[in-house]
Every structure is written in structure tokens, then in C-alpha cells.
Enzyme design. Structure first.
Site, short mmCIF file in Angstrom:
data_model
loop_
_atom_site.label_atom_id
_atom_site.label_comp_id
_atom_site.label_asym_id
_atom_site.label_seq_id
_atom_site.Cartn_x
_atom_site.Cartn_y
_atom_site.Cartn_z
N HIS A 51 4.07 4.26 4.49
CA HIS A 51 3.87 4.17 5.95
C HIS A 51 3.84 5.59 6.49
CE1 HIS A 51 4.47 3.29 10.20
NE2 HIS A 51 5.31 4.32 10.19
N ASN A 65 0.80 -1.22 0.00
CA ASN A 65 0.00 0.00 0.00
C ASN A 65 0.83 1.28 0.00
OD1 ASN A 65 0.93 -0.13 2.58
ND2 ASN A 65 -1.06 -0.33 3.57
#
Ligand code: ADP
Ligand code: MG
Length: 139
Positions: free
Chosen positions: A116, A113
Site C-alpha cells: 500500500h 498486490n
């Protein structure tokens, strides 16, 4: 209030040459990139960084992923930087991420994804200290 947060541009993003586009979204959100290095995380570094997730079923996969390719570690500074960056990142699962967020635009899956971001000011301090010395973050 101006504060700092810790960011990682993850392997799935560096592999696809998305660092520049992600940095443009970070800067467009009013966050200043005050520290930035490209590193290849060791297994020990990734295990330590994500040790809060050590009991989760995805921990092994997460450590494999984070050490697969180089990442870009960053220190971001701005008003409410921790919460602001979480907004710009979008939800952990890109299927739930809002339009205009980094994860909506680029993330491949809940694991891969792109980014962070620290979840609190306290953790931001701990995470920054794992990857940066004070000299690497000029004021
Ligand atoms: P966030 O990165 O949004 O703070 P978490 O702290 O919950 O999310 O999880 C840390 C990272 O672990 C996520 O960004 C993602 O890369 C990975 N992860 C979280 N949940 C899963 C899952 N269900 N399956 C695989 N990987 C996951
Ligand atoms: Mg988290």
C-alpha cells in the site's frame, strides 16, 4: 521537496518473506525508511484504514486479507515521496504494472498486490497518524 508517505507491506508479501526485497526496491528508489513496525492488524484497524472503500464489493475480502497475517507498516521519506512511491509500487492490478515495479515483480493479483502507498500528502498524514506516534519516527 522532501515529504513523507505511508507504506504497508501486505500479508501476501510478508508470508513469502519478501520484506527485504521490497525494502531494497524502496531504498533503491531513493526513499528512506524512517519508521517501520511489524504488526498484526486488527479487524477494526483494517476496517478503519480502508473505510473509503467500504461500499466497494471487495471491501470484505480486503479486510479479511489485511488481517490474515502480520504486515509491516512504514513511513517513507524523500523528494516527492508520495508520487515516487506510487511509481515504485506500480499499478494496482499487477497485470498493468510496469517492469521494475514492486507489483510487477511480486504481486499475485489485484487484491493480493504486496504493498500500500498513500495517494496524497494529506492522506499520508492521516494514515501515518493511525499507526505511528511522533516518537516512533525519529527525524
Ligand atoms: P491502491 O492500493 O493501488 O491505491 P485502491 O486504493 O484502488 O488501490 O484499492 C485499495 C486496495 O484494495 C488495493 O491495493 C487492493 O488490495 C484492493 N483492491 C482494489 N481493487 C480490487 C478488486 N477489484 N478486487 C479485489 N481487491 C481490490
Ligand atoms: Mg489507494
Amino acid at each position: 521537496m522532501s515529504e513523507r508517505t505511508f507504506s504497508i507491506i501486505k500479508p501476501d508479501a510478508t508470508e513469502r518473506n519478501l520484506t527485504g526485497q521490497i525494502n531494497a526496491m524502496i531504498e533503491g528508489a531513493g526513499l528512506r525508511i524512517v519508521g517501520q513496525r511489524r504488526i498484526h492488524m486488527t479487524r477494526a484497524e483494517a476496517e478503519k484504514f480502508y473505510e473509503v472503500h467500504a461500499a466497494r464489493p471487495f471491501y470484505g475480502e480486503l479486510v479479511e486479507f489485511m488481517t490474515r497475517s502480520p504486515v509491516v507498516v512504514q513511513v517513507l521519506e524523500g523528494d516527492n515521496a508520495v508520487a515516487r512511491y506510487r511509481e515504485v509500487m506500480g499499478a494496482t492490478n499487477p497485470a498493468q504494472a510496469d517492469e521494475g515495479t514492486i507489483r510487477k515483480a511480486f504481486a499475485l493479483s489485484v487484491g493480493e498486490n504486496c504493498v500500500h502507498g498513500s495517494d496524497s500528502v494529506e492522506n499520508a498524514g492521516i494514515e501515518i497518524a493511525q499507526f505511528f506516534t511522533a516518537e516512533q519516527i525519529p527525524g
